[in-house]
Write an enzyme that holds these catalytic residues in place. Sequence first.
Site, PDB file in Angstrom:
ATOM      1  CG  HIS A 125      38.184  33.929 -40.890  1.00 31.77           C
ATOM      2  ND1 HIS A 125      37.297  33.261 -40.066  1.00 31.77           N
ATOM      3  CD2 HIS A 125      37.421  34.482 -41.867  1.00 31.77           C
ATOM      4  CE1 HIS A 125      36.067  33.418 -40.521  1.00 31.77           C
ATOM      5  NE2 HIS A 125      36.122  34.147 -41.627  1.00 31.77           N
ATOM      6  CB  SER A 130      34.998  36.722 -42.624  1.00 30.04           C
ATOM      7  OG  SER A 130      33.636  36.402 -42.669  1.00 30.04           O
TER       8      SER A 130
END
Length: 204
Positions: A175, A125
């Site tokens: 992230h 991610s």
Amino acid sequence: MFIRRENFSQYIKYYPVVSLLIALNTLIYVMSIFPIIGDNLFILGTGANFLIADGEYWRLVTPIFLHAGFPHLLFNMFSLYLFGPELEKIAGKMRFFTIFFIAGLLGNVATYLLQPLNYNSVGASGAIFGIFGAFAALVYYTRNTLPQLKQTIMPIIIISLIMTFLQSNVNATAHIAGLLTGFVIGLIDFHPRRILNWRIKKKR
């Protein structure tokens, strides 16, 4: 821009780095579902902060290629499949891989530095958010000349950030760090000449 019309062989030919990353992550996931092999992959590769602190620094890299279940893999690989090709086309093969890898790496470094020692993480991610960050840099450079790019990519980035904080078991640190890393690399890499060449190719 993000609608893929290539067939399988064309996709591999035009976007070899994206294709290789998808294949590698998928292969490692398939290996991970076998009891003994999978257990060892996670034992050796999970981003376990207390083990990184003990000197196992490869764990800053290996989590990029490990996923905690099929939905996790599917979401990340679908994002890579959808958004990776355009960035590989714009940035070039090596620059694209650099964005993906460094964003994933620094996402894991930030996780190690900012999360407690008992924190564990896996997933690509952070690298995916690095791709989003690079697109944000492209939006910055083309904000007056290519408004449709901003209208397309910025809602995706905003929604992805919102979902980061609404879902459980999500590494928000990776992230955000990946997004910022991709943005900074994009600001450095996407000089006006590269953007002009990309726009010319899109018109052909």
